[in-house]
Motif scaffolding. Sequence first.
Motif: not given
Length: 102
Positions: A15-24, A26-27, A79-80, A83-86
Amino acid sequence: CNPVIKSQGCNYKYDLSLPMKEYYDIAEEMRERLSSRTDIMVVNWGHVIDGNIHLNIITPGKFDVDQEVKDLIEPYIFESVVKRGGSISAEHGLGQCKNNLL
């Protein structure tokens, strides 16, 4: 957990939270990282509006945790995300399994 996903095999849920520009990203990154394993599926869904993504990594037909698979995922995924600010904990909270990661 989505019942269809759960019925397919062992489900490593994140269950992750990521900045919009990084959203997809990670998958896609996890698909690439796990591409040598033909027995793994990366499935995701979430709510784009708040940046929360439910990343599920499944071993179809295998219902027990595979430590080799888990080692490919963790701690790399955490870690990823950082690193993305999530955050490694989105709307479902941290839970008991990630307390040691704080």
